[in-house]
Scaffold this motif. Structure first.
Motif, PDB file in Angstrom:
ATOM      1  N   PRO A 100      32.043  15.984 -14.085  1.00  0.00           N
ATOM      2  CA  PRO A 100      31.067  15.011 -13.573  1.00  0.00           C
ATOM      3  C   PRO A 100      31.357  13.627 -14.148  1.00  0.00           C
ATOM      4  N   ARG A 101      30.857  12.621 -13.480  1.00  0.00           N
ATOM      5  CA  ARG A 101      31.006  11.254 -14.008  1.00  0.00           C
ATOM      6  C   ARG A 101      29.918  11.011 -15.052  1.00  0.00           C
ATOM      7  N   PHE A 102      30.345  10.792 -16.274  1.00  0.00           N
ATOM      8  CA  PHE A 102      29.411  10.518 -17.358  1.00  0.00           C
ATOM      9  C   PHE A 102      29.442   9.029 -17.681  1.00  0.00           C
ATOM     10  N   GLU A 103      28.279   8.395 -17.592  1.00  0.00           N
ATOM     11  CA  GLU A 103      28.198   6.972 -17.917  1.00  0.00           C
ATOM     12  C   GLU A 103      28.589   6.768 -19.385  1.00  0.00           C
ATOM     13  N   GLY A 104      29.333   5.709 -19.631  1.00  0.00           N
ATOM     14  CA  GLY A 104      29.733   5.369 -20.985  1.00  0.00           C
ATOM     15  C   GLY A 104      30.928   6.153 -21.494  1.00  0.00           C
ATOM     16  N   ARG A 105      31.579   6.887 -20.620  1.00  0.00           N
ATOM     17  CA  ARG A 105      32.720   7.714 -21.043  1.00  0.00           C
ATOM     18  C   ARG A 105      33.760   6.896 -21.807  1.00  0.00           C
ATOM     19  N   ASP A 106      34.041   5.705 -21.338  1.00  0.00           N
ATOM     20  CA  ASP A 106      35.060   4.872 -21.980  1.00  0.00           C
ATOM     21  C   ASP A 106      34.608   4.329 -23.331  1.00  0.00           C
ATOM     22  N   VAL A 120      22.122  23.391 -27.603  1.00  0.00           N
ATOM     23  CA  VAL A 120      21.156  22.366 -27.231  1.00  0.00           C
ATOM     24  C   VAL A 120      20.996  22.412 -25.713  1.00  0.00           C
ATOM     25  N   THR A 121      19.755  22.512 -25.257  1.00  0.00           N
ATOM     26  CA  THR A 121      19.476  22.523 -23.820  1.00  0.00           C
ATOM     27  C   THR A 121      18.848  21.190 -23.445  1.00  0.00           C
ATOM     28  N   ASP A 122      19.627  20.371 -22.769  1.00  0.00           N
ATOM     29  CA  ASP A 122      19.201  19.007 -22.442  1.00  0.00           C
ATOM     30  C   ASP A 122      20.178  18.463 -21.409  1.00  0.00           C
ATOM     31  N   GLN A 123      19.987  17.201 -21.026  1.00  0.00           N
ATOM     32  CA  GLN A 123      20.902  16.562 -20.083  1.00  0.00           C
ATOM     33  C   GLN A 123      21.498  15.307 -20.700  1.00  0.00           C
ATOM     34  N   VAL A 124      22.710  14.987 -20.246  1.00  0.00           N
ATOM     35  CA  VAL A 124      23.417  13.820 -20.760  1.00  0.00           C
ATOM     36  C   VAL A 124      22.848  12.557 -20.125  1.00  0.00           C
ATOM     37  N   GLU A 125      22.420  11.613 -20.959  1.00  0.00           N
ATOM     38  CA  GLU A 125      22.058  10.283 -20.476  1.00  0.00           C
ATOM     39  C   GLU A 125      23.311   9.429 -20.353  1.00  0.00           C
ATOM     40  N   ARG A 126      24.117   9.426 -21.434  1.00  0.00           N
ATOM     41  CA  ARG A 126      25.365   8.682 -21.422  1.00  0.00           C
ATOM     42  C   ARG A 126      26.163   9.029 -22.669  1.00  0.00           C
ATOM     43  N   PHE A 127      27.456   8.743 -22.615  1.00  0.00           N
ATOM     44  CA  PHE A 127      28.283   8.820 -23.807  1.00  0.00           C
ATOM     45  C   PHE A 127      28.110   7.525 -24.593  1.00  0.00           C
ATOM     46  N   THR A 128      28.224   7.637 -25.906  1.00  0.00           N
ATOM     47  CA  THR A 128      28.184   6.460 -26.772  1.00  0.00           C
ATOM     48  C   THR A 128      29.462   6.433 -27.600  1.00  0.00           C
ATOM     49  N   GLU A 129      29.591   5.439 -28.455  1.00  0.00           N
ATOM     50  CA  GLU A 129      30.791   5.345 -29.291  1.00  0.00           C
ATOM     51  C   GLU A 129      30.950   6.579 -30.163  1.00  0.00           C
ATOM     52  N   LYS A 130      29.833   7.110 -30.645  1.00  0.00           N
ATOM     53  CA  LYS A 130      29.904   8.180 -31.640  1.00  0.00           C
ATOM     54  C   LYS A 130      29.478   9.549 -31.110  1.00  0.00           C
ATOM     55  N   GLY A 131      29.161   9.653 -29.829  1.00  0.00           N
ATOM     56  CA  GLY A 131      28.753  10.951 -29.326  1.00  0.00           C
ATOM     57  C   GLY A 131      28.075  10.883 -27.982  1.00  0.00           C
ATOM     58  N   ILE A 132      26.950  11.595 -27.862  1.00  0.00           N
ATOM     59  CA  ILE A 132      26.251  11.712 -26.582  1.00  0.00           C
ATOM     60  C   ILE A 132      24.772  11.425 -26.778  1.00  0.00           C
ATOM     61  N   LEU A 133      24.243  10.508 -25.986  1.00  0.00           N
ATOM     62  CA  LEU A 133      22.809  10.255 -25.933  1.00  0.00           C
ATOM     63  C   LEU A 133      22.226  11.149 -24.854  1.00  0.00           C
ATOM     64  N   LEU A 134      21.212  11.935 -25.226  1.00  0.00           N
ATOM     65  CA  LEU A 134      20.576  12.862 -24.298  1.00  0.00           C
ATOM     66  C   LEU A 134      19.357  12.234 -23.635  1.00  0.00           C
ATOM     67  N   LYS A 135      18.946  12.794 -22.526  1.00  0.00           N
ATOM     68  CA  LYS A 135      17.791  12.256 -21.806  1.00  0.00           C
ATOM     69  C   LYS A 135      16.508  12.361 -22.632  1.00  0.00           C
ATOM     70  N   SER A 136      16.472  13.290 -23.565  1.00  0.00           N
ATOM     71  CA  SER A 136      15.313  13.429 -24.448  1.00  0.00           C
ATOM     72  C   SER A 136      15.237  12.327 -25.497  1.00  0.00           C
ATOM     73  N   GLY A 137      16.327  11.547 -25.607  1.00  0.00           N
ATOM     74  CA  GLY A 137      16.400  10.497 -26.627  1.00  0.00           C
ATOM     75  C   GLY A 137      17.182  10.897 -27.859  1.00  0.00           C
ATOM     76  N   ARG A 138      17.486  12.167 -27.977  1.00  0.00           N
ATOM     77  CA  ARG A 138      18.261  12.656 -29.112  1.00  0.00           C
ATOM     78  C   ARG A 138      19.731  12.288 -28.953  1.00  0.00           C
TER      79      ARG A 138
END
Length: 506
Positions: free
Chosen positions: A159-165, A324-342
Motif C-alpha cells: 500500500p502507499r504509506f504517507e511519509g515513506r520517504d 499492535v492492532t491499529d492503522q498506519v497514519e504515516r511513516f516518520t523519520e524514526k518509525g510509524i505514527l498510528l491513527k490512535s496517536g501512538r
C-alpha cells in the motif's frame, strides 16, 4: 540487440519448475514416454516459491507430508519444514525422475500465440544465461501446461504509506528480502498479520544475529493456531510400515483430519471462533486476546496461520515481541505514527502486506490473433480455459493443501491428450455452454484475492465447469471419465508439415 536462437519444438511444454510444474511434468512424462517434452523455468534454479522467498524463517505452513508429492515420500523429521529442506526435496525430485533432461532454466515465456491452422502454440522465450546475457528463442508446442502459480514473482503488494520517504531506516518487502541482510540488535516493525508475519516474528528473534525487538502491526487480526513441528504419528507410521506405506497412511490421516477440522469450523463458525480464541488465550495468559486475536470474520473465510510448536506465542510471552492492532497514519523519520496517536519506533519496517495475484505467469495468450482475456473465461474442472485450445493450468485448493490437486489436474491433461492421440485430433478446445451461470473461482476473503477478483477466471455451478476448495469434495469430481462433450476436438487445417526448423536443446 538480443541474439535470436532458432526455433525449438516439443509435443508438450510445461511452464514453471516449482512444486506444481515439476509434479505435473513427472506425471505427463510417465504417461507419454514417446513424446518430446520441455520444462521451462524463468529463474536460475528450480523451486518456484521456495527459491524466490528467502525471508527469515521461510517455511511451510502445512505438513509437507501432505504438501509434498504423493509419489515421493517426505522423509525429513520436520512436518512443518524450512524452505531449504523443501528446495532440496524439489531438486531431488527433478533428478530422481529424470526431469533434468528436459529442464531449461533461465527460460522466461513472454508471449504465447495459438494457430488453429497449424494446431500449434508459438512461445516467445527470453533466455538468460549465467552471465546475465539475454537471447530470444521461439518454441513451438502442441500442448502447453502452465504451472506458474498464482502471483507475481517480481512484485509484492505494498500500500502507499504517507511519509515513506521520511523514514530513515530500511523498508523491506519479504518477497524481495536482501541476501545476508543484517538485522541484529535492531527494532523491527512488521506490517501485516498473515502467514508471512507470523513466520517472521519468531524467526527474527532466534539465534545469533537476532533482532532486539519485533512488533507485528496489524490492521485486522488473524486466527493463529499452534501445530507440532514434528508429526509423531507420521514418524510412527514410517518406522512401523516403511517409507511407502507409512507415507501413504500419513497422507490419508492428514487429508481427513484437515477436512474434518475445516468442515467443523465452516459449519459451526461461532464454535470455531470460541475454540480458536480459547486456544490462543491458553498460549497467552493475561494477553488481550479479544483485541489482537479476534478477527471480524469467521474461521476459514481466510486461511488460518500456523505457528510450529507455538513459537509465535512463545516470542510474545517472553516479551521479545508484541502485537499492535491499529492503522498506519504515516511513516516518520524514526518509525510509524498510528491513527490512535501512538508512535512505534523502528530501525526496520517490513511490509508483509501481501501478494499480487497473476494468472499464467503474466502471459497473455492469443488465439488466432485475438488476445485472450482470462477474466472472461470459465475453467473446465478448474484447469482448462474456455476458448483456449491445448492449454491446461494448475490451480490448487484454498481450504486444503494446494498441491493435493496436482495428480488430478495432470490426469485431466493426460486424458485429453490421449483422446486426441487415439482419434487423430490435433485440437482440444473447451467451450462453455452459452448462458451458463458462473461464480467466483475462490471463496476466501483475503485481501490479495479480493483485489484480483476482476482479473480472475470464473467457474460454473456444476460439472464439468466446477471445482471445490477442499480435496475431499473436489476429488469426487475426478471420478470416472473426465473428457466431456464441452471439449470440442478437431484436426488442424494446414496441410504443410508442422515443423519448419528444429534445434536440438543445448
Amino acid at each position: 540487440m538480443n541474439q535470436t536462437i532458432a526455433t525449438e519444438y516439443a509435443d508438450i511444454v510445461v511452464i514453471g519448475a516449482g512444486l506444481s510444474g515439476i509434479g505435473v511434468a513427472k506425471h505427463l512424462t510417465e504417461a507419454f514416454p514417446g513424446k518430446e517434452f520441455l520444462l521451462l523455468e524463468a529463474r536460475a534454479a528450480v523451486g518456484g516459491t521456495w527459491d524466490l522467498f528467502r525471508y527469515p524463517g521461510i517455511r511451510s505452513d502445512d505438513s509437507v507430508h501432505t504438501y509434498g508429492y504423493d509419489f515421493k515420500p517426505w522423509l525429513h523429521k520436520e512436518a512443518i519444514a524450512g524452505g531449504d529442506l523443501i528446495r532440496g526435496y524439489i531438486q531431488e525430485t527433478v533428478e530422481e525422475f529424470g526431469l533434468d533432461k528436459i529442464l531449461r532454466l533461465g527460460h522466461r515465456v513472454t508471449a504465447a500465440d495459438w494457430s488453429s491452422e497449424d494446431a500449434l502454440w508459438t512461445l516467445q522465450v527470453t533466455v538468460t544465461d549465467e552471465a546475465g546475457t539475454e537471447t530470444q528463442k521461439t518454441i513451438r508446442a502442441g500442448f502447453v501446461f502452465s504451472g506458474t502459480g498464482y502471483y507475481k514473482y517480481d512484485e509484492g503488494f505494498e500500500p502507499r504509506f504517507e511519509g515513506r520517504d521520511d523514514f530513515q531506516g530500511d523498508i523491506l518487502h519479504p518477497q524481495h528480502w536482501p541476501e545476508d541482510y543484517d538485522y541484529s540488535g535492531k527494532r523491527v516493525v512488521i506490517i501485516g498479520s498473515g502467514a508471512t508475519a507470523v513466520t517472521m516474528l519468531p524467526a527474527m528473534l532466534n539465534g545469533e544475529g537476532a533482532a532486539a525487538h519485533v512488533t507485528m502491526l496489524q490492521r485486522t487480526p488473524s486466527y493463529v493456531a499452534s501445530m507440532p513441528r514434528v508429526d509423531k504419528i507420521a514418524q510412527f507410521f514410517l518406522a512401523v510400515f516403511g517409507k511407502k506405506l507409512g507415507y501413504r497412511l500419513t497422507r490419508f490421516k492428514n487429508i481427513w483430519r484437515d477436512h474434518f477440522l475445516v468442515s467443523v469450523l465452516v459449519k459451526f463458525p461461532n464454535f470455531g471462533r470460541k475454540l480458536l480464541r480459547s486456544l490462543t488465550a491458553k498460549e497467552l495468559p493475561g494477553f488481550d486476546v479479544d483485541t489482537h486475536f479476534a478477527p471480524p470474520y469467521s474461521p476459514w473465510d481466510q486461511r488460518l496461520c500456523a505457528t510450529p510448536d507455538g513459537d509465535f506465542f512463545q516470542a510474545i510471552r517472553e516479551h521479545d515481541a508484541d502485537v499492535v492492532t491499529d492503522q498506519v497514519e504515516r511513516f516518520t523519520e524514526k518509525g510509524i505514527l498510528l491513527k490512535s496517536g501512538r508512535t512505534l519506533e523502528a530501525d526496520i519496517i517490513v511490509t508483509a502486506t501481501g501478494l499480487v495475484m497473476q494468472m499464467l505467469g503474466g502471459i497473455q495468450p492469443t488465439v488466432d490473433g485475438t488476445p485472450v482475456k482470462v477474466s472472461d473465461s470459465v475453467l473446465y474442472r478448474g484447469s482448462l480455459i474456455s476458448g483456449v485450445p491445448n492449454w491446461a493450468m494448475m490451480l490448487g485448493f484454498t481450504k486444503a493443501t494446494w498441491t493435493l490437486r496436482i495428480r488430478n489436474v495432470a490426469r485431466l491433461a493426460i486424458e485429453v491428450i490421449r483422446e486426441m492421440d487415439r482419434k487423430g485430433y490435433d485440437i482440444a478446445l473447451p467451450v462453455a455452454p452459452e448462458g451458463m451461470p458462473t461464480t467466483p473461482l475462490f471463496d476466501l476473503s483475503a485481501g490479495y484475492m479480493q483485489r484480483a477478483q476482476a482479473d480472475l477466471p470464473r467457474q460454473g455451478t456444476g460439472l464439468p465447469w466446477q471445482m471445490h476448495t477442499t480435496f475431499v469434495k473436489d476429488n469426487r469430481l475426478f471420478k470416472g471419465r473426465l473428457v466431456h462433450d464441452d471439449i470440442h476436438f478437431a484436426k488442424r487445417t494446414a496441410t504443410a508439415p508442422r515443423l519448419v526448423s528444429v534445434e536440438a536443446a543445448s
